[in-house]
Design a protein around this motif. Sequence first.
Motif, short mmCIF file in Angstrom:
data_model
loop_
_atom_site.label_atom_id
_atom_site.label_comp_id
_atom_site.label_asym_id
_atom_site.label_seq_id
_atom_site.Cartn_x
_atom_site.Cartn_y
_atom_site.Cartn_z
N SER A 162 -6.05 2.97 0.14
CA SER A 162 -4.49 4.26 0.26
C SER A 162 -4.87 5.49 0.58
CB SER A 162 -3.36 3.69 -0.54
OG SER A 162 -2.48 4.91 -0.31
N ASP B 46 -2.01 -4.69 -11.06
CA ASP B 46 -2.14 -5.76 -10.05
C ASP B 46 -2.57 -5.58 -8.99
OD1 ASP B 46 -0.19 -5.14 -11.89
OD2 ASP B 46 1.38 -3.92 -10.99
N ALA B 47 -3.35 -4.45 -8.89
CA ALA B 47 -4.17 -4.51 -7.49
C ALA B 47 -4.34 -5.57 -6.10
CB ALA B 47 -5.36 -3.37 -7.26
N HIS C 220 7.30 -2.79 -0.10
CA HIS C 220 5.92 -3.86 -0.97
C HIS C 220 5.94 -5.13 -1.11
CE1 HIS C 220 3.69 0.70 -2.60
NE2 HIS C 220 4.74 0.59 -1.64
N ARG C 221 4.62 -5.31 -0.43
CA ARG C 221 4.21 -7.49 -0.52
C ARG C 221 3.49 -7.49 -2.02
NH1 ARG C 221 3.23 -12.12 0.98
NH2 ARG C 221 4.58 -13.51 1.69
N GLN C 222 3.83 -8.54 -2.87
CA GLN C 222 2.89 -8.63 -3.41
C GLN C 222 2.68 -10.64 -4.36
OE1 GLN C 222 3.76 -6.37 -6.99
NE2 GLN C 222 1.96 -5.26 -7.45
N MET D 293 0.72 -1.66 0.17
CA MET D 293 0.04 0.07 -0.35
C MET D 293 0.88 1.01 -0.15
SD MET D 293 -3.11 0.89 2.59
CE MET D 293 -2.22 1.81 4.08
N TYR D 294 0.98 2.00 -1.09
CA TYR D 294 1.20 3.68 -0.78
C TYR D 294 1.36 4.53 -0.05
CZ TYR D 294 3.35 3.07 -5.36
OH TYR D 294 4.19 1.65 -6.60
N ASN E 182 -2.58 -8.14 -7.15
CA ASN E 182 -1.64 -9.22 -5.97
C ASN E 182 -1.37 -8.25 -4.64
OD1 ASN E 182 -0.16 -8.79 -9.75
ND2 ASN E 182 -0.97 -10.90 -8.17
N TYR E 183 -2.09 -7.24 -4.26
CA TYR E 183 -1.20 -7.11 -2.73
C TYR E 183 -2.34 -7.66 -1.58
CZ TYR E 183 1.19 -3.10 -4.32
OH TYR E 183 2.51 -2.54 -4.66
N GLU F 177 8.91 -9.26 -2.26
CA GLU F 177 8.87 -8.20 -1.76
C GLU F 177 9.92 -7.01 -3.23
OE1 GLU F 177 10.80 -8.83 1.96
OE2 GLU F 177 8.42 -9.91 2.46
N HIS G 197 -10.98 -1.63 2.25
CA HIS G 197 -9.87 -3.51 1.88
C HIS G 197 -10.81 -3.44 0.75
CE1 HIS G 197 -7.70 -6.51 2.05
NE2 HIS G 197 -6.64 -6.38 2.15
#
Length: 249
Positions: A67, A110-111, A202-204, A1-2, A113-114, A181, A92
């Motif tokens: 975010s 890629d949302a 950031h972890r995906q 999350m940014y 993937n979070y 990561e 979320h």
Amino acid sequence: MYGNGARLYDYLMEDEAPYRQWLAWTLTHLEGMNVSAPAIADVGCGTGTLMSMLLTRGYDVQGIDDSQEMLAVADEKIRAHNNIAPHLRRQHMSYLQLEKQVDVIIVFCDALNYLADETEVKQAFRAFYDHLTPGGRLLFDVHSFSSMQHHFPGRTYGDAGTDVSMILNSFSDDDVPGAVEHEMTFFERLSNGDYRRFDELHRQRTFSVADYEQWLQASGFEQIEITADFTKQPPQADSERICFSAGKP
């Protein structure tokens, strides 16, 4: 999350994010629906670039993101570009709560993937299904398993601008298949000429095409179309981005 990186996101992603391709893919599906004025939820809307494009074309779009910093940028952008107060909310995606059902839910860039694990993905699919009208459609894309295993690990990327710079290092998670990561270091030039540094992690994670298809079916989706890299072709071993279109009966 940014977090702090949200306000620098558009500058850094200007030549990286395929917004025109996401837009074209979305419009193709919208034009194929028997709905005169489809309502759209852009889940994981980020800084609102795609949402702004759709609003410009007259679509009814609301934006959802986890975010607050990204939503703040989206609000400013859409007010400036579209001259309206956008409908934005912080949520979320696994616990999506819309005021009413929509005709289309899009989840790009890629949302998805979070999401941390299988449970969150399944919860998100059920939430998407519940918030679609009958005949509605879910559109999303994810990084392929191949990209997560071979493209990202060991990757170092740098963008050295005068006012903004970023260094990104990506690492695989040996204990979690399909997870990476991204260590991101930002440098932002201040008005006095000094630079401010901040870091984000950031972890995906992604899953196999078969897993996503099975979880969509278990959530009630039908007419599932799976293609790769914005083509009409099915995913191949070296495909980078997997595109899904799933319908609610």
